[in-house]
Write a protein that holds these residues in place. Sequence first.
Motif, mmCIF file in Angstrom:
data_model
loop_
_atom_site.group_PDB
_atom_site.id
_atom_site.type_symbol
_atom_site.label_atom_id
_atom_site.label_comp_id
_atom_site.label_asym_id
_atom_site.label_seq_id
_atom_site.Cartn_x
_atom_site.Cartn_y
_atom_site.Cartn_z
ATOM 1 N N ILE A 1 0.808 -1.223 0.000
ATOM 2 C CA ILE A 1 0.000 0.000 0.000
ATOM 3 C C ILE A 1 0.845 1.279 0.000
ATOM 4 C CG2 ILE A 1 -1.697 1.336 1.315
ATOM 5 C CD1 ILE A 1 -2.977 -1.319 2.134
ATOM 6 N N PRO A 2 1.806 1.464 0.919
ATOM 7 C CA PRO A 2 2.568 2.721 0.907
ATOM 8 C C PRO A 2 3.450 2.892 -0.327
ATOM 9 C CG PRO A 2 3.479 1.177 2.513
ATOM 10 C CD PRO A 2 2.176 0.609 2.063
ATOM 11 N N TYR A 3 3.841 1.812 -0.954
ATOM 12 C CA TYR A 3 4.698 1.903 -2.135
ATOM 13 C C TYR A 3 3.903 2.181 -3.414
ATOM 14 C CZ TYR A 3 8.108 -0.339 0.930
ATOM 15 O OH TYR A 3 8.949 -0.636 1.980
ATOM 16 N N LEU A 4 2.657 1.704 -3.457
ATOM 17 C CA LEU A 4 1.875 1.794 -4.687
ATOM 18 C C LEU A 4 0.697 2.758 -4.590
ATOM 19 C CD1 LEU A 4 1.740 -2.042 -5.513
ATOM 20 C CD2 LEU A 4 3.331 -0.337 -6.415
ATOM 21 N N GLY A 5 0.389 3.231 -3.385
ATOM 22 C CA GLY A 5 -0.759 4.112 -3.221
ATOM 23 C C GLY A 5 -2.076 3.398 -3.480
ATOM 24 N N SER A 6 -2.096 2.088 -3.242
ATOM 25 C CA SER A 6 -3.283 1.269 -3.500
ATOM 26 C C SER A 6 -4.075 1.087 -2.206
ATOM 27 C CB SER A 6 -2.861 -0.086 -4.085
ATOM 28 O OG SER A 6 -1.850 -0.677 -3.291
ATOM 29 N N LEU B 1 -0.605 -4.378 -9.945
ATOM 30 C CA LEU B 1 0.721 -4.645 -9.393
ATOM 31 C C LEU B 1 0.617 -5.094 -7.938
ATOM 32 C CD1 LEU B 1 3.689 -4.515 -10.246
ATOM 33 C CD2 LEU B 1 3.773 -2.172 -9.406
ATOM 34 N N HIS B 2 -0.235 -4.438 -7.183
ATOM 35 C CA HIS B 2 -0.456 -4.799 -5.783
ATOM 36 C C HIS B 2 -0.900 -6.260 -5.668
ATOM 37 C CE1 HIS B 2 -2.365 -3.822 -1.650
ATOM 38 N NE2 HIS B 2 -2.531 -5.108 -1.858
ATOM 39 N N ARG B 3 -1.917 -6.647 -6.451
ATOM 40 C CA ARG B 3 -2.444 -7.992 -6.287
ATOM 41 C C ARG B 3 -1.463 -9.050 -6.770
ATOM 42 N NH1 ARG B 3 -4.391 -8.787 -2.570
ATOM 43 N NH2 ARG B 3 -5.602 -6.883 -2.862
ATOM 44 N N ALA B 4 -0.775 -8.773 -7.872
ATOM 45 C CA ALA B 4 0.203 -9.733 -8.396
ATOM 46 C C ALA B 4 1.353 -9.930 -7.414
ATOM 47 C CB ALA B 4 0.737 -9.264 -9.746
#
Length: 437
Positions: free
Chosen positions: A176-181, A375-378
Amino acid sequence: MLSLIGLVGALALLIVLTIRGMNLFVATPLCALIVALTSGLPLLPPLAAEGQGDLVGTYMSGFTGFVAAWFFMFLFGSIFGKLMEDTGAADSVARWVIGHIGPKRAALAVVLACAILTYGGVSLFVVAFSVYPTALALFRAADLPRRFIPATLAFGSVTFTMTSAGSPEIQNWIPIPYLGSSPWAAWEASLIVAIFMACFGYWWLSWMLRRATARGERFQAREGDPVATRDDLPAFWRALLGPIAVLAVSFTLHDAFQTSALILALLAGCIVTVLACWRHRRMVGHAIGEGSTGALIAIGNTAAVVGFGAVAKAAPAFMLAVDWITHLPGSGVATAAIAVSVIAAMTGSASGGQAIALPILAPIYLAQGVDPNQLHRAVAISSGVLDSLPHNGYVVTTIRAICRETHAAAYAPMGALTVIVPGLGLLLCLALFALGL
């Protein structure tokens, strides 16, 4: 080159020694020594230059850091499991399940219990402690071979729940903090993948159990198992109050206290179990003592593997390998998934694979316009593929310390359900993204 050979050789040796049953307090320092000697890492603190790491200091930093972070969760989780045994709560739940859904679905009951607790915010390590007494009672009542208990516990904990959208486990929150997801990133694809892993994995588990019983494998009681013939069992609803307390407190306090909520949740579970089943207790003091000893063994085994991982990460070859892996050609989502999975295998940790790869990968792929939700889910799903190799801390703890099995007997079904099934789930996830879902 020598550092890389030493790193790969030490990792391979650790896996072999773990499967062969060597004590991890011996195997992990031995393999860490190989890494240090081939990487030019000083062996003792006095031999290291100022600011330079050394074998003993690095190993113990990883070891003690894990103990400091997880000791009370292991302690209360182990005690909670033992209290479920001592009060007859585990047997009561098992008897109700067998009576209502039948012995053929005993494994399903264990999987569902693990899935509910995991998705409810209880740590993976603690789930194994908490559910094992009930799993043992269910497998005994259904006369199923007990070597499949670790695989059943792991399947319900570290596959379709750990990395799914909405899961409170850290493997779903690190990106989350890396991707803003958000924790619900790419939930549509995640739901399909989770259903696939749950259905296919359970079918495979049932198939393996049927084959084993057809070969004549049965449940074999061991010295130290809780008594299975007692009749003074608490009512089913009383037996459930302890696990419900764990789930409720963990879910309620998770956002405010994060992992520390588990300490309060497990403590509440211990208290509620004893109070709700007070008239059915046997030797509460003895159960607490056994739980405490079991927690020390479990956390020690896991911390030993973490200590090796700390030394491995200090080797020059490790960062060279990470740099090469994280710059593989190809589409961002697939490349990131491969990178995280391989690094998770090297460190023996799903969260470790993400924490090392994401600071490098996220800026690169976000700048290329890669969908952060995909990207988050993968990344989340891929972290749960190769992390479950034999030397993984959760695998070692569940097989050896909690279930008292050997890798030779228990790892094959566990590896099938926690490596191959998530691997197929990852391929399905990438295919869904390619189709535009």
